[in-house]
Design a protein around this motif. Structure first.
Motif: not given
Length: 88
Positions: A31-55
């Protein structure tokens, strides 16, 4: 928050993707989904956060045949193609 198999899989300001739904691999093992965190965006994959990006670009993330997950993201005016191979 997303709950998978009775466990919290991500907490964020907002879960995002094109239609507001998490994305599953073809075999439904990932499972994967995009989230906003502290003004940045990242993709969670299987419960593990990816790197933070501006968009994270629209239409992301998506799974390719074989379970590889791809998306495009922007950080500091540079475009990145992000590829993730989830572990079994």
């Amino acid at each position: 928050m997303v709950i998978v198999d009775g466990k919290v899989n991500g907490i964020s300001d907002c879960i995002m993707d094109s239609d507001g739904t998490p994305v599953f691999s073809a075999d439904s093992k990932h499972i994967a989904f995009e989230i906003n965190k502290n003004g940045k965006q990242l993709v969670m994959v299987d419960g593990q956060p990816g790197k933070e990006y501006d968009s994270v670009c629209k239409g992301a993330p998506f799974f390719r045949p074989g379970g590889v997950m791809d998306y495009l993201a922007i950080r500091d005016h540079s475009l990145f193609r992000v590829r993730c191979v989830p572990t079994q």
